[in-house]
Design a protein around this motif. Structure first.
Motif, PDB file in Angstrom:
ATOM      1  N   ALA A   1      13.807 -60.596  60.972  1.00 53.06           N
ATOM      2  CA  ALA A   1      14.258 -61.285  62.083  1.00 53.06           C
ATOM      3  C   ALA A   1      14.627 -62.713  61.566  1.00 53.06           C
ATOM      4  O   ALA A   1      15.788 -63.041  62.042  1.00 53.06           O
ATOM      5  CB  ALA A   1      13.157 -61.544  63.136  1.00 53.06           C
ATOM      6  N   GLU A   2      13.772 -63.220  60.827  1.00 51.62           N
ATOM      7  CA  GLU A   2      14.368 -64.462  60.105  1.00 51.62           C
ATOM      8  C   GLU A   2      15.532 -64.443  59.370  1.00 51.62           C
ATOM      9  O   GLU A   2      16.500 -65.337  59.221  1.00 51.62           O
ATOM     10  CB  GLU A   2      13.226 -65.117  59.270  1.00 51.62           C
TER      11      GLU A   2
ATOM     12  N   MET B   1      15.844 -66.658  68.616  1.00 49.36           N
ATOM     13  CA  MET B   1      15.250 -65.256  68.670  1.00 49.36           C
ATOM     14  C   MET B   1      13.865 -65.259  69.278  1.00 49.36           C
ATOM     15  O   MET B   1      13.605 -64.289  69.920  1.00 49.36           O
ATOM     16  CB  MET B   1      15.324 -65.004  67.142  1.00 49.36           C
ATOM     17  N   ILE B   2      13.235 -66.411  68.792  1.00 56.29           N
ATOM     18  CA  ILE B   2      11.659 -66.560  69.379  1.00 56.29           C
ATOM     19  C   ILE B   2      11.683 -66.391  70.849  1.00 56.29           C
ATOM     20  O   ILE B   2      10.822 -65.946  71.296  1.00 56.29           O
ATOM     21  CB  ILE B   2      11.139 -67.581  68.461  1.00 56.29           C
TER      22      ILE B   2
ATOM     23  N   PRO C   1       8.953 -63.981  75.985  1.00 58.33           N
ATOM     24  CA  PRO C   1       9.732 -63.863  74.950  1.00 58.33           C
ATOM     25  C   PRO C   1       8.915 -63.013  73.833  1.00 58.33           C
ATOM     26  O   PRO C   1       7.745 -63.127  73.760  1.00 58.33           O
ATOM     27  CB  PRO C   1       9.928 -65.178  74.597  1.00 58.33           C
ATOM     28  N   PHE C   2       9.744 -63.004  72.796  1.00 59.31           N
ATOM     29  CA  PHE C   2       9.467 -62.587  71.486  1.00 59.31           C
ATOM     30  C   PHE C   2       8.262 -63.262  71.021  1.00 59.31           C
ATOM     31  O   PHE C   2       7.176 -62.453  70.228  1.00 59.31           O
ATOM     32  CB  PHE C   2      10.341 -62.682  70.364  1.00 59.31           C
ATOM     33  N   GLY C   3       8.206 -64.653  70.852  1.00 55.39           N
ATOM     34  CA  GLY C   3       6.781 -65.431  70.387  1.00 55.39           C
ATOM     35  C   GLY C   3       5.745 -64.921  71.048  1.00 55.39           C
ATOM     36  O   GLY C   3       4.593 -64.830  70.313  1.00 55.39           O
TER      37      GLY C   3
ATOM     38  N   ASP D   1       7.995 -71.245  65.617  1.00 55.24           N
ATOM     39  CA  ASP D   1       8.799 -71.129  64.520  1.00 55.24           C
ATOM     40  C   ASP D   1       8.179 -69.899  63.742  1.00 55.24           C
ATOM     41  O   ASP D   1       7.164 -69.379  64.054  1.00 55.24           O
ATOM     42  CB  ASP D   1       8.867 -72.076  63.476  1.00 55.24           C
ATOM     43  N   PHE D   2       9.054 -69.336  62.783  1.00 55.66           N
ATOM     44  CA  PHE D   2       8.506 -67.932  62.198  1.00 55.66           C
ATOM     45  C   PHE D   2       7.429 -68.313  61.190  1.00 55.66           C
ATOM     46  O   PHE D   2       6.598 -67.324  60.997  1.00 55.66           O
ATOM     47  CB  PHE D   2       9.768 -67.531  61.217  1.00 55.66           C
ATOM     48  N   ASP D   3       7.179 -69.472  60.687  1.00 55.17           N
ATOM     49  CA  ASP D   3       5.848 -69.572  59.986  1.00 55.17           C
ATOM     50  C   ASP D   3       4.726 -69.678  60.734  1.00 55.17           C
ATOM     51  O   ASP D   3       3.719 -68.950  60.363  1.00 55.17           O
ATOM     52  CB  ASP D   3       6.124 -71.170  59.426  1.00 55.17           C
ATOM     53  N   GLY D   4       4.648 -70.194  61.752  1.00 59.68           N
ATOM     54  CA  GLY D   4       3.654 -70.092  62.827  1.00 59.68           C
ATOM     55  C   GLY D   4       3.307 -68.749  63.171  1.00 59.68           C
ATOM     56  O   GLY D   4       2.063 -68.336  63.267  1.00 59.68           O
ATOM     57  N   LEU D   5       4.448 -67.759  63.512  1.00 57.84           N
ATOM     58  CA  LEU D   5       4.167 -66.399  63.932  1.00 57.84           C
ATOM     59  C   LEU D   5       3.668 -65.702  62.754  1.00 57.84           C
ATOM     60  O   LEU D   5       2.876 -64.847  62.818  1.00 57.84           O
ATOM     61  CB  LEU D   5       5.686 -65.802  64.274  1.00 57.84           C
TER      62      LEU D   5
END
Lengths: 173, 173
Positions: free
Chosen positions: A27-28, A41-42, A52-54, A86-90
């Motif tokens: 995704a990223e 995206m998130i 949502p996605f997140g 953010d992606f790092d957090g996910l």
């Protein structure tokens, strides 16, 4: 081979969480290649009144390691904390759950079999055995959110297929 | 309580299939109320290159009772048969699977624990134990298709929530 509650729950949680972690990378990468903000995206949803996605990703941790922790504590509360944006957090949420699951003691999980476990939400109290909480509540929720996370990415155009959802099935060596 | 492979697989299959059966009723009622053809709903997809609602529903049977039959036979082949194109046919697929699951002998399922089970698709042969086939292949596929069926209805506007997906969790009497 013997078989126990641990075998019914933990390896598949780890398998699918590993797949979700890899989906986050796809995704990223997709966002970078298509000049889309990560937040776009998130925040993506399947329908306006769905989460949502997140949230879906965070919920995979809440209904795997989180479910086991609830059974251990005797009470499971829906996770109302905000999800990472953010992606790092996910990634961190998913990888922390994987590491915690890998660190579980088999006997400690098996000991949850008949443990009283309440699902608590507001005034609602649903009484379960540990096994039935993990198998009839946590596990369907876990797969629900993992599949919804996958579906959101798919609908957004990320090039993925069901293999990306399944991760690495446990074939014989 | 004792715990075995049967407990890890069969009750949750029955729970979620029962939920899907009820979702079919809601979808059919929605079509009637909104003057939509049943075929329009059964052909609905989340994305153009994903398979439609009818396929998702059929696959819930294929990856529950169908997976157990595959483990019993030693080989599982993806179900390439066409899916039902009306609600009656979809109900039949789900209800037949539920009845077959309810009729399973516990010891017969538990005997699949170490049984050689191949996943066969074209030239591909993936070797599994029965337990790992059911838990790391059938079960994720089962929930994947059940969730996708739910999500298609949700996106199409059917008024459902996650409880409709979970069905009746196995709370204490």
């Amino acid at each position: 081979m013997t078989f126990s509650l641990y075998d019914a729950v933990v390896p598949s949680n780890i398998q699918i969480l590993g797949a979700i972690d890899a989906l986050l990378d796809k995704a990223e990468k997709f966002c970078g290649e298509h000049d889309r903000a990560a937040s776009d995206m998130i925040d993506a949803r399947l329908a306006p009144d769905m989460l949502p996605f997140g949230y879906q990703v965070k919920s995979c941790a809440a209904h795997s390691m989180g479910g086991i922790e609830g059974a251990q504590a005797g009470q499971f509360f829906p996770d109302m904390k905000p999800w990472p944006t953010d992606f790092d957090g996910l990634h961190l949420a998913i990888r922390s759950a994987i590491e915690s699951l890998k660190g579980l003691d088999r006997e400690a999980v098996d000991a949850l079999l008949d443990a009283d476990t309440q699902f608590v939400f507001g005034e609602t109290r649903l009484p379960f055995t540990g096994a039935n909480f993990l198998l009839s509540f946590s596990q369907p929720n876990f797969y629900f959110h993992a599949t919804t996370a996958y579906a959101i990415l798919r609908v957004q155009g990320v090039k993925i297929g069901k293999r990306d959802f399944l991760g690495i099935p446990r074939v014989k060596a």
